[in-house]
Design a protein around this motif. Structure first.
Motif, PDB file in Angstrom:
ATOM      1  N   VAL A 156       0.859  -1.184   0.000  1.00  0.00           N
ATOM      2  CA  VAL A 156       0.000   0.000   0.000  1.00  0.00           C
ATOM      3  C   VAL A 156       0.897   1.236   0.000  1.00  0.00           C
ATOM      4  O   VAL A 156       1.579   1.513   0.985  1.00  0.00           O
ATOM      5  CB  VAL A 156      -0.942   0.040   1.220  1.00  0.00           C
ATOM      6  CG1 VAL A 156      -1.841   1.263   1.138  1.00  0.00           C
ATOM      7  CG2 VAL A 156      -1.766  -1.229   1.305  1.00  0.00           C
ATOM      8  N   THR A 159       0.129   5.135   2.292  1.00  0.00           N
ATOM      9  CA  THR A 159      -0.825   4.441   3.170  1.00  0.00           C
ATOM     10  C   THR A 159      -1.446   5.334   4.227  1.00  0.00           C
ATOM     11  O   THR A 159      -2.491   4.995   4.783  1.00  0.00           O
ATOM     12  CB  THR A 159      -0.127   3.251   3.846  1.00  0.00           C
ATOM     13  OG1 THR A 159      -1.080   2.437   4.516  1.00  0.00           O
ATOM     14  CG2 THR A 159       0.940   3.717   4.834  1.00  0.00           C
ATOM     15  N   THR A 165      -5.710  -0.207   5.092  1.00  0.00           N
ATOM     16  CA  THR A 165      -5.290  -1.429   5.780  1.00  0.00           C
ATOM     17  C   THR A 165      -6.283  -1.818   6.869  1.00  0.00           C
ATOM     18  O   THR A 165      -6.582  -2.999   7.059  1.00  0.00           O
ATOM     19  CB  THR A 165      -3.893  -1.232   6.388  1.00  0.00           C
ATOM     20  OG1 THR A 165      -2.980  -0.884   5.340  1.00  0.00           O
ATOM     21  CG2 THR A 165      -3.410  -2.497   7.069  1.00  0.00           C
ATOM     22  N   GLY A 180       2.735  -1.104   4.287  1.00  0.00           N
ATOM     23  CA  GLY A 180       2.429   0.220   3.765  1.00  0.00           C
ATOM     24  C   GLY A 180       3.658   1.107   3.722  1.00  0.00           C
ATOM     25  O   GLY A 180       4.657   0.840   4.408  1.00  0.00           O
TER      26      GLY A 180
END
Length: 552
Positions: A156, A159, A165, A180
Motif C-alpha cells: 500500500v 498508506t 489497511t 504500507g
C-alpha cells in the motif's frame, strides 16, 4: 602514477592479474586500499563468483566473475583517490550480489521457511538486502493446493494512518500480508501504533524493482489528492500538467518494456519484439520521473506512480495480479484513461472505476472518491454496491450533542440576525452526516456553545474507532497534523467494500454493517460481556505483526 616497490608487484592475486591493465600499479592500489570495508566486500564477493564460475563453467558465470574482478580494481583506485562515494557504490553492489547468491542457495535448499535457523551473519546480510521490506518477502509465500499464496502479499503506497489497511485487516479480517509506505512521520507513527507494518519513506526514493516485490499479489496506491480536489488550487487540472503526466506514463511503459509494437500482417517481427513489446528503453525510474519536476504542484505528478510501480514490478519478474487506486472524484478523465490504458497494455486487461461516497457505506461523513482497479484475470464477481442502504449517522450522534445544533467549519463568525445562522456559509446542521472532513476539522465548533470537537470525534467521523491511536511526531500537540491524517485517509468502510470485491469476500457487507454498528451504535450484551463487534470478530493481530515492524 602510484609509486610501487619491487616487492609490491607480486601483491596482486592470480585471478586479478588476469584482468589487470598494469600489474604494478594495480597491485600498489590494492595494497594501499587494503583493509577498507568496501574493498573487503568487493574481494569477498569476487572470491565467491570466481569459485562459482570455476565450478559451473558457463559463459554467464564467467561474465559475473569478470565484472566482480574489475570492480575490485575499481574500488581500490576509488579508495586511494579518496572517491568515497564511488567506493561505497562498489561495496553496495558487491554486497547485493553476495546476498543474491545466498538467497539463491537458500531457495534451492528449501530453507525459506527456516529463517530463524540461519546464522546471524547470513540473516543480517539478507535483512540488509531486503531493506526496507520484510526479510521474509525475499522468499516465495506458502502456496495452497491450487498453487495460490495462502497469505497474499499486498503493498500500500501513500498508506497514511492506515485507513485502507484497517478496512482489509479489521473489517474484512482478510488473511493477507500487508506493508504500507508513507512519507509523513505522524501518519507512519499512527499506522504502526495501530499494529500495521509501515515503512517511513518517500515512494519515489524506493526501488520498484526491489527483489522483495517479486512475490507481491496486489498493489494499492492512494496518492495525495490536493492537486485535484475542487477545494484546492486544482493545479493538477492545468492542461500542461495533464499532458506532462500523460507523457510520463508513456515513458514509464517504455522504460518497463511494455510499449506495444504493431507488426503489419505478414511482416517480420523486429528483433527483441517477439513478445509484442519494444525492448526496455534503458531509462532509469528517476529519469522517467524527472520531467514531473516542472509541475507547479509536485503532488499531481505522484499519479504517475500508479503506472511506474506495477510495471516495474512486472518487468523485474513479479506476479502482480491486481492494482487498486484511490483518488479525488475530480481526477481529470484524461489522466485516468492514460493510467488504465498503460496497465491494460501491460496485461491488466480488465479495468474498472467507481465514484463512491463514504456516507453510502455507513460513514458519518461524506467523502466522495474515485476508485480504480485493474486485474490480470476476469472481472471480480462480488458486487461492491450495498444490497440495502446503510443507516445514516449524524454529526451530532458522533460527538454526543443533542439534536437541533449547528456546527461551524470556519471558526467563529458573526451571526446573521435575519437567519440566525453564522455568516460566511460555514454553519451546518449537526443533525446530518458531516461534510467532508478537512485538515481544519480540529477547529470545528458548536455554534451555540463554542465547544470544539476532539481528534477522537474526527477519527470516528471518518470511520475509525474511538481508541484508534492517532500520533504526532515533532513539536507541539500536533492537532493539525492528526486532523490532516484523518482528512487524507481512505474510509475503512469503503476500503472493505473495494477489497471485498477484489479479494472475493461475499460477506464484506455483513462485516461492514457489524463494524458500523459497533462504531456508531454500540450495543452492550449481558453484564461482563463484550461489544457486538468483538463477539462477531474477536480482535486479533495477523501473523505479520511479529515485532519486526520497519519504521525508518
Amino acid at each position: 602514477m602510484i609509486e610501487t616497490e619491487p616487492e609490491e608487484r607480486t601483491a596482486l592475486p592470480e585471478w586479478l592479474a588476469d584482468v589487470a591493465e598494469d600489474l604494478a600499479e594495480d597491485a600498489a592500489a590494492l595494497r594501499q586500499a587494503a583493509g577498507h570495508p568496501d574493498l573487503i566486500e568487493c574481494r569477498r564477493t569476487a572470491d565467491l563468483l570466481v569459485d562459482f564460475a570455476q565450478a559451473h563453467g558457463s559463459d554467464e558465470a564467467a561474465g559475473w566473475a569478470l565484472d566482480a574482478m574489475l570492480r575490485v580494481i575499481q574500488c581500490a583506485y576509488a579508495v586511494v583517490d579518496g572517491e568515497t562515494g564511488e567506493a561505497a557504490e562498489c561495496g553496495r553492489a558487491a554486497k547485493g550480489e553476495r546476498a543474491a547468491m545466498t538467497l539463491d542457495r537458500l531457495e534451492s535448499e528449501d530453507t525459506a521457511d527456516r529463517l530463524v535457523a540461519l546464522d546471524r551473519e547470513t540473516y543480517e546480510l539478507l535483512q540488509w538486502y531486503a531493506a526496507p521490506w520484510p526479510v521474509e518477502w525475499l522468499f516465495p509465500p506458502a502456496k495452497d493446493d491450487q498453487g495460490r499464496p495462502r497469505r497474499p502479499r499486498i503493498v500500500v503506497l501513500f498508506t497514511g494512518p492506515g485507513g485502507l489497511t484497517h478496512g482489509i485487516l479489521r473489517i474484512l479480517r482478510a488473511n493477507v500480508d500487508i506493508v504500507g509506505v508513507d512519507l509523513d512521520r505522524g501518519a507512519v507513527a499512527t499506522s504502526t501504533a495501530a499494529g500495521y507494518r509501515t515503512i517511513h519513506a518517500d515512494v519515489t526514493d524506493l526501488d520498484p524493482e526491489h527483489p522483495c516485490l517479486q512475490h507481491v499479489t496486489g498493489i494499492a496506491l492512494t496518492p495525495p489528492c490536493q492537486a485535484y480536489n475542487p477545494s484546492g488550487l486544482r493545479k493538477g487540472h492545468y492542461a500542461g500538467a495533464i499532458a506532462l503526466i500523460e507523457h510520463t506514463v508513456l515513458e514509464a511503459a517504455a522504460a518497463a518494456g511494455f510499449c506495444p509494437v504493431v507488426t503489419p500482417d505478414g511482416g517480420d517481427v523486429a528483433p527483441g519484439c517477439e513478445d509484442g513489446y519494444a525492448p526496455r528503453s534503458r531509462m532509469t525510474w528517476d529519469e522517467v520521473r524527472e520531467p514531473l519536476e516542472q509541475l507547479e504542484d509536485a503532488r499531481a505528478g505522484l499519479m504517475a506512480e500508479v503506472v511506474i510501480w506495477p510495471l516495474a514490478m512486472l518487468a523485474r519478474g513479479g506476479s502482480v495480479e491486481w492494482v487498486a487506486v484511490e483518488q479525488s472524484s475530480a481526477l481529470p478523465a484524461r489522466i485516468e484513461a492514460a493510467l488504465m490504458d498503460r496497465l491494460s497494455e501491460a496485461g491488466w486487461h480488465t479495468t474498472e472505476a467507481f465514484t463512491l461516497d463514504a456516507v453510502d457505506y455507513g460513514s458519518a461523513s461524506h467523502r466522495k472518491r474515485r476508485l480504480m482497479a485493474a486485474y490480470r484475470g476476469e472481472r471480480p464477481f462480488v458486487d461492491l454496491t450495498p444490497a440495502e442502504p446503510f443507516p445514516d449517522t449524524t454529526f451530532a450522534q458522533v460527538v454526543g450533542w443533542p439534536t437541533g445544533r449547528t456546527y461551524l467549519t470556519r471558526g467563529n463568525r458573526p451571526v446573521d440576525p435575519v437567519t440566525g445562522r453564522a455568516k460566511g456559509g460555514s454553519a451546518r446542521s449537526a443533525d446530518l452526516p458531516s461534510t467532508c472532513v478537512t485538515a481544519t476539522a480540529y477547529g470545528w465548533t458548536c455554534a451555540e456553545t463554542g465547544e470544539r470537537i476532539s481528534q477522537e470525534d474526527i477519527g470516528r467521523l471518518v470511520g475509525f474507532p474511538a481508541d484508534y491511536p492517532w500520533r504526532h511526531v515533532g513539536r507541539g500537540r500536533g492537532v493539525r497534523n492528526m486532523a490532516q491524517q484523518a482528512a487524507d485517509v481512505v474510509c475503512p468502510m469503503v476500503s472493505a467494500a473495494l477489497f471485498g470485491r477484489i479479494l472475493g469476500d461475499r460477506q464484506w457487507e455483513a462485516k461492514t454493517r457489524a463494524y458500523v454498528e459497533e462504531l456508531y451504535r454500540p450495543v452492550e450484551v449481558e453484564e461482563g460481556g463484550q461489544m457486538l463487534l468483538q463477539i462477531l470478530f474477536s480482535p486479533r493481530i495477523s501473523a505479520q505483526n511479529t515485532g519486526r515492524s520497519t519504521v525508518a
